[in-house]
Design a protein around this motif. Structure first.
Motif, PDB file in Angstrom:
ATOM      1  N   ALA A 106       9.429  15.115   4.589  1.00  0.00           N
ATOM      2  CA  ALA A 106       8.790  14.857   3.301  1.00  0.00           C
ATOM      3  C   ALA A 106       9.861  14.910   2.229  1.00  0.00           C
ATOM      4  O   ALA A 106      10.743  15.790   2.250  1.00  0.00           O
ATOM      5  N   LYS A 107       9.807  13.955   1.299  1.00  0.00           N
ATOM      6  CA  LYS A 107      10.805  13.880   0.229  1.00  0.00           C
ATOM      7  C   LYS A 107      10.102  13.652  -1.104  1.00  0.00           C
ATOM      8  O   LYS A 107       9.155  12.877  -1.188  1.00  0.00           O
ATOM      9  N   LEU A 108      10.585  14.329  -2.123  1.00  0.00           N
ATOM     10  CA  LEU A 108      10.097  14.133  -3.485  1.00  0.00           C
ATOM     11  C   LEU A 108      11.261  13.662  -4.334  1.00  0.00           C
ATOM     12  O   LEU A 108      12.281  14.349  -4.438  1.00  0.00           O
ATOM     13  N   SER A 109      11.115  12.459  -4.916  1.00  0.00           N
ATOM     14  CA  SER A 109      12.201  11.863  -5.693  1.00  0.00           C
ATOM     15  C   SER A 109      11.757  11.608  -7.119  1.00  0.00           C
ATOM     16  O   SER A 109      10.580  11.316  -7.380  1.00  0.00           O
ATOM     17  N   SER A 147       0.815  -1.211   0.000  1.00  0.00           N
ATOM     18  CA  SER A 147       0.000   0.000   0.000  1.00  0.00           C
ATOM     19  C   SER A 147       0.850   1.264   0.000  1.00  0.00           C
ATOM     20  O   SER A 147       0.360   2.353  -0.324  1.00  0.00           O
ATOM     21  N   GLY A 148       2.119   1.145   0.409  1.00  0.00           N
ATOM     22  CA  GLY A 148       3.014   2.300   0.492  1.00  0.00           C
ATOM     23  C   GLY A 148       3.448   2.630   1.906  1.00  0.00           C
ATOM     24  O   GLY A 148       4.397   3.383   2.108  1.00  0.00           O
ATOM     25  N   PHE A 149       2.782   2.062   2.910  1.00  0.00           N
ATOM     26  CA  PHE A 149       3.172   2.311   4.299  1.00  0.00           C
ATOM     27  C   PHE A 149       4.403   1.480   4.654  1.00  0.00           C
ATOM     28  O   PHE A 149       4.574   0.352   4.181  1.00  0.00           O
ATOM     29  N   LEU A 164       3.743   9.131  -7.809  1.00  0.00           N
ATOM     30  CA  LEU A 164       3.033  10.266  -8.404  1.00  0.00           C
ATOM     31  C   LEU A 164       2.966  10.163  -9.923  1.00  0.00           C
ATOM     32  O   LEU A 164       2.182  10.850 -10.558  1.00  0.00           O
ATOM     33  N   GLY A 165       3.766   9.344 -10.493  1.00  0.00           N
ATOM     34  CA  GLY A 165       3.842   9.201 -11.941  1.00  0.00           C
ATOM     35  C   GLY A 165       5.038   8.354 -12.270  1.00  0.00           C
ATOM     36  O   GLY A 165       5.710   7.813 -11.381  1.00  0.00           O
TER      37      GLY A 165
END
Length: 286
Positions: A132-135, A69-71, A103-104
């Motif tokens: 929070a991280k955006l990769s 699920s992502g957890f 996210l894509g």
């Protein structure tokens, strides 16, 4: 994020490739729960550019349990140096929980929190830091932008006016609370067909000016930059990775002198634990 042996606060969950044979279709499915981690040794444990092992060897390791699920939940630990003066096992143990969302194509958002604790130490040295991280990944290039914010807590307060006060255990402002903001960016590019990855990091700390109870801190000079450039090499047909990295900060020698009495082994106050260094590592992943 911590300048750790592990690449990131939580490890990526392992994927299982589908088999072409129909009889193995059930086994080829992606498992709902995956376990990943690593263990290894570094020549110096640097946390946001500042040595936590008095420029000596550290043994580190961690494990992550991730759900489809992502957890995920995880833990990570390392031995320390002068930090043992505030009691306990002379060890840092981090407890981690978060959620990853795709996210894509090639983009991932990762949100969670890290609880920093020191086993058998004092309660007011523990603290929490959400992040929070955006990769994003394209071909051999991967980029990450992150933010971590630790709300006001006693462990991040400025309890000592001077480094000498901290070394002597004399509180000048007991009970003080402070917060801290950390921003960072990471980049890595793999060299095709070599097992070699070149990496870079830059981070900015702002907020936690001073040393908290028993000399805890995430940004002890209040505001500074840290950076890294290095390379990792995966040894073929093994789970081993060797790495080397140049690490530095813009913390001055005068500012470092405030940290030294509490951070260094033996409280000797010599040298600098925030200056430039080269760190070598050997990691085994599973």
């Amino acid at each position: 994020m911590k300048m750790r042996l592990l690449a990131g606060v939580a490890s990526l969950a392992a994927a299982y490739l589908a088999s072409a044979a129909p009889a193995l279709a059930q086994d080829a499915e992606v498992k709902p729960i995956t376990v990943s981690g690593s263990v290894g040794i570094v020549s110096d444990y640097r946390f946001r550019g500042v040595s936590q092992s008095d420029k000596n060897l550290a043994v580190q390791g961690g494990i992550t349990i991730a759900h489809e699920s992502g957890f995920y939940i995880g833990t990570w630990g390392s031995n320390l140096a002068g930090w043992g003066t505030f009691g306990g096992a002379n060890m840092e143990l981090d407890l981690i929980a978060g959620y990853k969302a795709q996210l894509g194509q090639g983009a991932t958002l990762d949100v969670g929190a890290t609880w920093y604790m020191y086993p058998s130490g004092f309660n007011n040295t523990d603290f929490i830091e959400p992040y929070a991280k955006l990769s994003g990944t394209t071909g051999p290039l991967s980029l990450t932008a992150g933010v971590a914010y630790a709300p006001k807590q006693e462990a991040l307060g400025a309890w000592y006016a001077t480094g000498a006060d901290a070394a002597a255990g004399v509180y000048t402002n007991p009970g003080d609370k402070n917060d801290n903001l950390y921003l960072w960016g990471d980049g890595a590019i793999g060299v095709p067909n070599t097992g070699l990855t070149v990496k870079a990091h830059i981070g900015y700390s702002n907020g936690n000016k001073g040393l908290g109870p028993f000399a805890t801190s995430v940004a002890p000079t209040g505001e500074y930059w840290d950076w890294l450039i290095g390379a990792d090499y995966v040894i073929p047909n093994t789970p081993l990775t060797v790495g080397v990295a140049y690490i530095d900060t813009d913390i001055s020698k005068r500012e470092s002198a405030y940290l030294q009495p509490s951070f260094s082994r033996g409280q000797d106050g010599t040298g600098t634990i925030a200056g430039s260094t080269v760190v070598a590592s050997l990691t085994a992943a599973f």
